[in-house]
Design an enzyme around this catalytic site. Sequence first.
Site, PDB file in Angstrom:
ATOM      1  N   LYS A  13       5.190  95.498  18.136  1.00 47.26           N
ATOM      2  CA  LYS A  13       5.869  96.559  18.894  1.00 47.26           C
ATOM      3  C   LYS A  13       6.876  95.977  19.888  1.00 47.26           C
ATOM      4  O   LYS A  13       8.010  96.425  19.972  1.00 47.26           O
ATOM      5  CB  LYS A  13       4.840  97.419  19.656  1.00 47.26           C
ATOM      6  N   ARG A  87      -1.692 105.510  24.820  1.00 45.58           N
ATOM      7  CA  ARG A  87      -2.796 104.859  24.102  1.00 45.58           C
ATOM      8  C   ARG A  87      -4.011 105.764  24.009  1.00 45.58           C
ATOM      9  O   ARG A  87      -5.016 105.376  23.410  1.00 45.58           O
ATOM     10  CB  ARG A  87      -3.191 103.573  24.837  1.00 45.58           C
ATOM     11  N   ARG A 126       0.819  83.468  19.335  1.00 38.06           N
ATOM     12  CA  ARG A 126       2.056  83.904  19.987  1.00 38.06           C
ATOM     13  C   ARG A 126       2.226  83.406  21.413  1.00 38.06           C
ATOM     14  O   ARG A 126       1.264  83.147  22.135  1.00 38.06           O
ATOM     15  CB  ARG A 126       2.213  85.424  19.900  1.00 38.06           C
ATOM     16  N   ARG A 160      -0.422  84.785  26.792  1.00 34.21           N
ATOM     17  CA  ARG A 160      -1.123  85.811  27.557  1.00 34.21           C
ATOM     18  C   ARG A 160      -2.604  85.481  27.659  1.00 34.21           C
ATOM     19  O   ARG A 160      -3.212  85.009  26.699  1.00 34.21           O
ATOM     20  CB  ARG A 160      -0.948  87.166  26.877  1.00 34.21           C
ATOM     21  N   ARG A 171      -9.844  94.687  22.115  1.00 34.55           N
ATOM     22  CA  ARG A 171      -8.598  95.464  22.077  1.00 34.55           C
ATOM     23  C   ARG A 171      -8.483  96.246  20.776  1.00 34.55           C
ATOM     24  O   ARG A 171      -8.032  97.388  20.769  1.00 34.55           O
ATOM     25  CB  ARG A 171      -7.393  94.521  22.254  1.00 34.55           C
TER      26      ARG A 171
END
Length: 214
Positions: A13, A87, A126, A160, A171
């Site tokens: 996203k 969300r 990432r 992160r 998550r």
Amino acid sequence: MNIILLGPPGAGKGTQARILEEARGMTQLSTGDMLREARTSGTTMGDKVAAIMDAGGLVTDEIVIGLIEEKLTGDQNGGFIFDGFPRTLAQADVLGDLLKRQGQTLDAVVQMQVDDEALVARIVARSTCAHCGEVYNDLTKPIPDDGKCSNCGGTEFKRRADDNEESLRTRLMEYYKKTSPLIGYYYAKGDLKAVDGMGDVADVGQQITKALDS
Ligand code: AMP
């Protein structure tokens, strides 16, 4: 044009939102980014937010809606890309009301479909440029050999705190329990456009363009 990018963590996203910003003059509103800023505020609220985020849970609707409300004031010609918001169904209802009150519309909800198995691999690989936020991935888009960000030349990169396997499991569970019902919600409203998020960045970008322009 105001749109939502909807998908599980690691769906891409943020990457696609940045591309849309550049291509269409839209503005990305990422509640994740806003919360990462809030958590460094040194306030009790910031500490609470940090603990929830690190564990992979969802921050309360009240806090998140407050952050979005602050940003939705005034004109934004190119429109907004909502990234990571809404969300929950409650957040979706509030977003609809907020836009309506401002005489604006929600023009599309782009559902980014990805295989669950790919998400863990994507996420643990990432990193982002600490300066401009450009997203890198050890597997698909590694940091350039000269160690400089291809977008801004920055040399500092960060990962992160919640991009680890344990937090990701929570998550994902939160996504399926609380966020995935939004797929049906927006389908029923006639706003949903699904794209295959498993291709490379350019391919997914093309699909999104096609979905938005059709
Ligand atoms: P993201 O950068 O979108 O992956 O968000 C990182 C984390 O911020 C999430 O795992 C949640 O803890 C929190 N968060 C971001 N957006 C929301 C939201 N709309 N509602 C609740 N929590 C959120």
